[in-house]
Design a protein around this motif. Sequence first.
Motif, PDB file in Angstrom:
ATOM      1  N   UNK A  37       0.621  -1.727  27.133  1.00 11.95           N
ATOM      2  CA  UNK A  37      -0.187  -2.450  25.765  1.00 11.95           C
ATOM      3  C   UNK A  37      -0.692  -0.910  24.238  1.00 11.95           C
ATOM      4  N   UNK A  38      -0.759  -1.439  23.621  1.00 17.95           N
ATOM      5  CA  UNK A  38      -0.815  -0.345  22.643  1.00 17.95           C
ATOM      6  C   UNK A  38      -2.630  -0.778  22.288  1.00 17.95           C
ATOM      7  N   UNK A  39      -2.721  -0.099  21.503  1.00 16.52           N
ATOM      8  CA  UNK A  39      -4.336  -0.186  20.075  1.00 16.52           C
ATOM      9  C   UNK A  39      -3.997   0.955  19.244  1.00 16.52           C
ATOM     10  N   UNK A  40      -3.718   0.177  18.123  1.00 11.05           N
ATOM     11  CA  UNK A  40      -3.380   0.850  16.757  1.00 11.05           C
ATOM     12  C   UNK A  40      -5.572   0.150  16.244  1.00 11.05           C
ATOM     13  N   UNK A  41      -6.132   1.526  15.566  1.00  9.15           N
ATOM     14  CA  UNK A  41      -7.503   1.376  14.763  1.00  9.15           C
ATOM     15  C   UNK A  41      -7.122   0.596  14.105  1.00  9.15           C
ATOM     16  N   UNK A  42      -8.075   0.031  14.727  1.00 10.75           N
ATOM     17  CA  UNK A  42      -8.741  -1.813  13.976  1.00 10.75           C
ATOM     18  C   UNK A  42      -8.442  -2.985  14.307  1.00 10.75           C
ATOM     19  N   UNK A  43      -7.229  -2.564  15.010  1.00  3.30           N
ATOM     20  CA  UNK A  43      -5.998  -3.422  15.560  1.00  3.30           C
ATOM     21  C   UNK A  43      -6.730  -4.529  17.365  1.00  3.30           C
ATOM     22  N   UNK A  44      -6.301  -5.350  17.758  1.00  3.35           N
ATOM     23  CA  UNK A  44      -6.673  -5.626  19.131  1.00  3.35           C
ATOM     24  C   UNK A  44      -5.839  -5.222  20.069  1.00  3.35           C
ATOM     25  N   UNK A  45      -5.334  -5.120  21.167  1.00  4.83           N
ATOM     26  CA  UNK A  45      -4.793  -4.196  22.600  1.00  4.83           C
ATOM     27  C   UNK A  45      -4.516  -5.264  22.149  1.00  4.83           C
ATOM     28  N   UNK A  46      -3.193  -5.227  21.883  1.00  5.20           N
ATOM     29  CA  UNK A  46      -1.862  -6.519  22.635  1.00  5.20           C
ATOM     30  C   UNK A  46      -1.356  -5.440  23.423  1.00  5.20           C
ATOM     31  N   UNK A  47      -0.680  -6.496  24.516  1.00  3.29           N
ATOM     32  CA  UNK A  47       0.340  -6.179  24.951  1.00  3.29           C
ATOM     33  C   UNK A  47       1.996  -5.617  24.758  1.00  3.29           C
ATOM     34  N   UNK A  48       3.076  -4.936  25.519  1.00  5.96           N
ATOM     35  CA  UNK A  48       3.071  -4.614  24.386  1.00  5.96           C
ATOM     36  C   UNK A  48       5.499  -4.906  25.805  1.00  5.96           C
ATOM     37  N   UNK A  49       4.815  -4.943  27.104  1.00  4.59           N
ATOM     38  CA  UNK A  49       6.151  -5.502  27.890  1.00  4.59           C
ATOM     39  C   UNK A  49       5.279  -5.205  29.274  1.00  4.59           C
ATOM     40  N   UNK A  50       5.582  -5.689  30.235  1.00  2.00           N
ATOM     41  CA  UNK A  50       5.350  -5.758  31.203  1.00  2.00           C
ATOM     42  C   UNK A  50       6.418  -6.408  32.748  1.00  2.00           C
ATOM     43  N   UNK A  51       6.284  -5.871  33.624  1.00  5.76           N
ATOM     44  CA  UNK A  51       6.902  -6.077  35.072  1.00  5.76           C
ATOM     45  C   UNK A  51       6.289  -5.898  36.005  1.00  5.76           C
ATOM     46  N   UNK A  52       7.006  -7.194  36.827  1.00  2.00           N
ATOM     47  CA  UNK A  52       6.377  -7.443  38.697  1.00  2.00           C
ATOM     48  C   UNK A  52       7.141  -6.188  39.194  1.00  2.00           C
ATOM     49  N   UNK A  53       6.992  -6.416  40.263  1.00  4.84           N
ATOM     50  CA  UNK A  53       6.570  -5.533  41.541  1.00  4.84           C
ATOM     51  C   UNK A  53       8.950  -5.095  41.670  1.00  4.84           C
ATOM     52  N   UNK A  54       8.941  -5.908  42.017  1.00  6.73           N
ATOM     53  CA  UNK A  54      11.175  -6.094  41.936  1.00  6.73           C
ATOM     54  C   UNK A  54      11.460  -5.259  40.291  1.00  6.73           C
ATOM     55  N   UNK A  55      10.900  -5.601  40.048  1.00  3.92           N
ATOM     56  CA  UNK A  55      11.763  -4.479  38.406  1.00  3.92           C
ATOM     57  C   UNK A  55      12.538  -5.556  37.886  1.00  3.92           C
ATOM     58  N   UNK A  56      12.622  -6.835  38.552  1.00  5.11           N
ATOM     59  CA  UNK A  56      13.945  -8.378  37.965  1.00  5.11           C
ATOM     60  C   UNK A  56      12.845  -8.903  36.471  1.00  5.11           C
ATOM     61  N   UNK A  57      11.765  -9.303  36.901  1.00  9.17           N
ATOM     62  CA  UNK A  57      11.355  -9.635  35.505  1.00  9.17           C
ATOM     63  C   UNK A  57      10.508  -9.215  34.431  1.00  9.17           C
ATOM     64  N   UNK A  58      10.413  -9.302  33.659  1.00  6.49           N
ATOM     65  CA  UNK A  58       9.920  -8.508  32.918  1.00  6.49           C
ATOM     66  C   UNK A  58       9.286  -9.364  31.580  1.00  6.49           C
ATOM     67  N   UNK A  59       8.438  -8.591  30.413  1.00  9.37           N
ATOM     68  CA  UNK A  59       7.804  -9.387  29.487  1.00  9.37           C
ATOM     69  C   UNK A  59       7.611  -8.379  28.155  1.00  9.37           C
ATOM     70  N   UNK A  60       8.568  -8.637  27.618  1.00 10.54           N
ATOM     71  CA  UNK A  60       8.235  -7.610  25.966  1.00 10.54           C
ATOM     72  C   UNK A  60       7.226  -8.782  24.497  1.00 10.54           C
ATOM     73  N   UNK A  61       6.767  -7.793  24.279  1.00 13.36           N
ATOM     74  CA  UNK A  61       6.574  -8.399  22.755  1.00 13.36           C
ATOM     75  C   UNK A  61       8.111  -8.403  21.974  1.00 13.36           C
ATOM     76  N   UNK A  62       7.338  -9.987  20.886  1.00 14.95           N
ATOM     77  CA  UNK A  62       8.480 -10.248  20.339  1.00 14.95           C
ATOM     78  C   UNK A  62       8.884  -8.648  19.047  1.00 14.95           C
ATOM     79  N   UNK A  63       8.078  -8.360  18.889  1.00 11.22           N
ATOM     80  CA  UNK A  63       7.866  -6.785  17.744  1.00 11.22           C
ATOM     81  C   UNK A  63       8.507  -5.266  18.550  1.00 11.22           C
TER      82      UNK A  63
END
Length: 126
Positions: A37-63
């Motif tokens: 996750x990341x959080x900039x001053x004055x901004x909400x904490x946002x998900x950047x990337x995520x990963x399951x245990x196996x590493x086969x499933x991932x997520x990325x923010x559009x940005x």
Amino acid sequence: QVQLVESGGGLVQAGGSLRLSCTASGRTFGSYAMGWFRQAPGKERESVAAIAWSGRSTYYADSVKGRFTISRANDKNTIYLRMNSLKPEDTAVYYCAAELTRGTVVLTRANDYDYWGQGTQVTVSS
């Protein structure tokens, strides 16, 4: 109890790259989900990337799609975030997070996670 420690942040020029690492210690016996996750001053904490245990499933923010890559080395209890083509808007404190019971699922909401690192500052200059 699990402790997460991030490293690899710093100051980089736009277009540059950084690799963040997050190592877990303590109670890390089973499968667990992790994310960045990341959080900039004055901004909400946002998900950047995520990963399951196996590493086969991932997520990325559009940005960050196409620029960031999340990976994990379970034998080292470590996840990584490779950040390429960095932009000034990527400037933030980056946090890693872990959830111990849902390792087969990619978790993208901050409230899904139970453990957090202290964060590492990433600053991208123009």
